[in-house]
Motif scaffolding. Structure first.
Motif, PDB file in Angstrom:
ATOM      1  N   ASN A   1       8.457   9.709  44.773  1.00  0.00           N
ATOM      2  CA  ASN A   1       7.890   9.025  43.616  1.00  0.00           C
ATOM      3  C   ASN A   1       8.076   9.852  42.344  1.00  0.00           C
ATOM      4  O   ASN A   1       7.341   9.690  41.384  1.00  0.00           O
TER       5      ASN A   1
ATOM      6  N   ARG B   1      14.410  10.396  40.394  1.00  0.00           N
ATOM      7  CA  ARG B   1      15.404  10.526  41.456  1.00  0.00           C
ATOM      8  C   ARG B   1      16.555  11.448  41.052  1.00  0.00           C
ATOM      9  O   ARG B   1      17.105  12.179  41.879  1.00  0.00           O
TER      10      ARG B   1
ATOM     11  N   VAL C   1      12.128   5.057  39.336  1.00  0.00           N
ATOM     12  CA  VAL C   1      10.846   5.770  39.268  1.00  0.00           C
ATOM     13  C   VAL C   1      10.457   6.038  37.815  1.00  0.00           C
ATOM     14  O   VAL C   1       9.296   5.863  37.423  1.00  0.00           O
TER      15      VAL C   1
ATOM     16  N   PRO D   1       7.007   3.566  37.318  1.00  0.00           N
ATOM     17  CA  PRO D   1       6.269   4.461  38.209  1.00  0.00           C
ATOM     18  C   PRO D   1       5.420   3.673  39.191  1.00  0.00           C
ATOM     19  O   PRO D   1       4.775   2.679  38.818  1.00  0.00           O
TER      20      PRO D   1
END
Length: 607
Positions: free
Chosen positions: A367, A370, A391, A395
């Protein structure tokens, strides 16, 4: 000519990318070097420019005929003498190539490792060799993820040709692999160049826990939103590639399959159709990709999770090689994790492959940004988020999932930790399957306690529990589920835990926004003001059609003529003179003389 003049004259660029100039100078000074650059990072120029500069012929060792063909066509299109010596040639073609090698008129000779080894005592001994360049050098290493036996015999090069510099090039090699490449090739005090692995033009998206039908619908909508953009769908098995391809064909998408189960002739045809834009989509196993240099792939989708970050990054790197924005999507599920873990367990390098799979799984389930995870894996720290991954842009939201986790763990505990994930879900949803009835699991207190949640949701939550370390899968005991110590803390109420809210917006029909805009540099023509502008979309399509026409006339794939990035620049700057046309980045003297008048005439009609 000096190397910067060669860069402009043959390749149409005013400046080198990071490390390119230093790498070229190392070879010009007869130094061995190891070059790590991401796919699309500009590795080829690092040996092509020294090959043009130095006396004699550069020998490029490449693993696939199709890759050699692409490279040779691109060099010839730029006015550079190049050829490939392989089993696809007839006798007369081979004879001409050999003569050019021995008289020194050929600047680059592409050859497979197998062919090279047989030709060392014969052709190579009669040539003046300027350098050896070994592409896909990770194949040399025993730790490499794409092992090829003939590569391990290339240490013979320094024995037979001690004064010829060697350049080893790869897009994916961790620290251990890098050291092994140097050792195996016996490189002499090599210069090591590691370029940034960042590909900021690639968007990174992960989709977790989608059922087959949901994946197919997402992909169909994704492709329909990009009707003119080429893309690759990577699948874990041959069967899946055929199933996905048939589904897309039924929906009117121009699509081919590519895997090791079809004939070489069919593979070659599928690849050629894709390169020439006759088909929009290739559904493929990992057998496809290493041999293609198509610069205008605009997206890559992984239908299943890859086995390692190296594999994943090399495969997504086939999108956006021209530097223009490109999209990547990775699907993964609990079934992928189980299947790949089984493959790793049965492989000859169990511990290494299981560790690589865990790293890939951590990427997919993370989370945090990346891109930061990817760059960190390759030893490149980043202190800020990329704002071009899912992400960063969305989020994940969380909730207190303790109750759901306890339900699942209770089902595992009450069956004495002897069941697989599918049976856990059957118990929680109250499904009277043959296994549940035969084992008497329908009498458990947990039977049916989670029936309000869908099967897909339970699969997602179990995947999250696996990632957070509350359960583990005993791959050596038929993939049954075991509860970990931290899982027992949740089960017995000693701790609480959060789960990520599941994204149910599966059927996306709206075209995702482009996170990045292609930066078109201004051009300065002597005596005229700086030139830039707003891209004319209609002109871009007209330029695409003209590029296709030129390519068809010569039997080239369209991207060999000009990349998408060059077309975007032409549609933005709109040069109306041959001189201005030649100032566009990516257009060298040869292509300016060859295509300039036709493209300028077309642009004049739109201005």
């Amino acid at each position: 000519m000096d190397i910067k003049t060669i860069l402009k004259s043959y390749f149409g660029y005013d400046s080198f990318r990071a490390n390119q100039e230093e790498i070229i100078n190392s070879i010009l000074h007869q130094q061995d070097c190891l070059v790590l650059m991401p796919t699309g990072g500009g590795k080829s120029i690092c040996y092509q420019i020294p090959a043009i500069t130095l006396q004699g012929t550069a020998v490029i060792i490449s693993p696939l005929i199709s890759l050699m063909k692409d490279q040779v066509e691109s060099l010839k299109a730029n006015g550079i003498e190049a050829a490939a010596l392989n089993s696809g040639n007839d006798f007369s073609t081979d004879t001409v190539i050999r003569r050019k090698c021995t008289d020194g008129t050929l600047k680059l000779l592409y050859i497979s490792p197998e062919k090279l080894l047989t030709e060392i005592p014969f052709l190579l001994k009669q040539m003046t060799i300027s350098l050896f360049a070994i592409d896909e050098a990770h194949c040399i290493s025993q730790w490499g993820h794409d092992f090829r036996p003939e590569y391990t015999q290339l240490d013979v090069l320094h024995q037979e040709f001690p004064n010829v510099p060697i350049m080893a090039l790869t897009a994916t090699a961790d620290k251990i692999t890098r050291q092994d490449i140097i050792k195996q090739l016996r490189l002499n005090n090599p210069q090591i160049f590691i370029s940034s692995f960042d590909r900021p033009n690639l968007s990174l998206t992960v989709k977790r826990g989608y059922a087959t039908k949901e994946k197919d619908n997402y992909i169909l909508n994704f492709i329909k939103a990009r009707p003119l953009e080429s893309g690759i769908i990577y699948c874990l098995s041959r069967k899946t590639t055929e199933k996905v391809s048939n589904f897309l064909k039924e929906k009117g998408i121009r699509c081919n399959i590519y895997h090791a189960g079809i004939s070489q002739q069919d593979r070659d045809k599928a690849q050629l159709n894709f390169q020439k834009d006759d088909v929009q989509v290739i559904c493929a196993t990992i057998a496809f990709g290493m041999g293609i240099d198509k610069s205008n792939v605009r997206w890559v989708i992984h239908y299943n999770m890859p086995k390692s970050i190296e594999s994943f990054y090399q495969e997504v790197g086939r999108a956006g090689r021209d530097g223009a924005p490109a999209d990547t999507v990775l699907f993964y599920s609990l079934a992928d994790v189980v299947q790949l873990s089984q493959f790793a367990k049965e492989s000859g390098q169990k511990d290494i492959n299981q560790d690589k799979l865990r790293q890939m799984q951590n990427y997919a389930e993370s989370n945090v940004c990346r891109r930061r995870i990817l760059l960190n894996y390759f030893g490149e720290q980043r202190d800020h988020d990329c704002n071009n991954c899912d992400v960063c842009n969305n989020p994940p939201r969380r909730f207190d999932g303790t109750e759901y986790i306890q339900m699942a763990l209770s089902a595992v505990k009450r069956t004495e930790e002897s069941i697989r994930t599918a049976t856990i879900i059957e118990i929680l949803k109250g499904i009277p399957s043959p296994t549940v009835i035969r084992k008497g699991y329908d009498t458990l207190k947990t039977y049916g306690v989670g029936k309000t949640l869908s099967t897909n949701d339970w699969q997602d939550y179990l995947l999250q529990m696996l990632q957070m370390g509350f359960i583990e899968i005993a791959y050596d005991q038929g993939n049954i589920v075991k509860i970990t110590e931290s899982g027992n803390d949740i089960l017995y109420g000693r701790k609480r835990a959060e789960l990520c809210v599941i994204d149910h917006t599966i059927k996306e029909s709206i075209k995702p926004k482009r996170r990045l805009h292609l930066q078109i540099p201004t051009i300065t023509i002597p005596g005229l003001p700086e030139t830039t502008g707003i891209e004319d979309k209609e002109l871009f399509e007209a330029l695409r059609n003209l590029r296709r026409q030129c390519a068809d006339e010569e039997g080239f794939p369209p991207y060999i003529v000009f990349s998408d990035k060059v077309l975007h620049a032409l549609a933005t700057i709109k040069p109306v003179t041959l001189e201005a046309f030649g100032f566009i980045q990516g257009i060298g003297e040869h292509k300016k003389e060859k295509y300039g008048n036709r493209f300028v005439t077309l642009i004049q009609k739109y201005v």
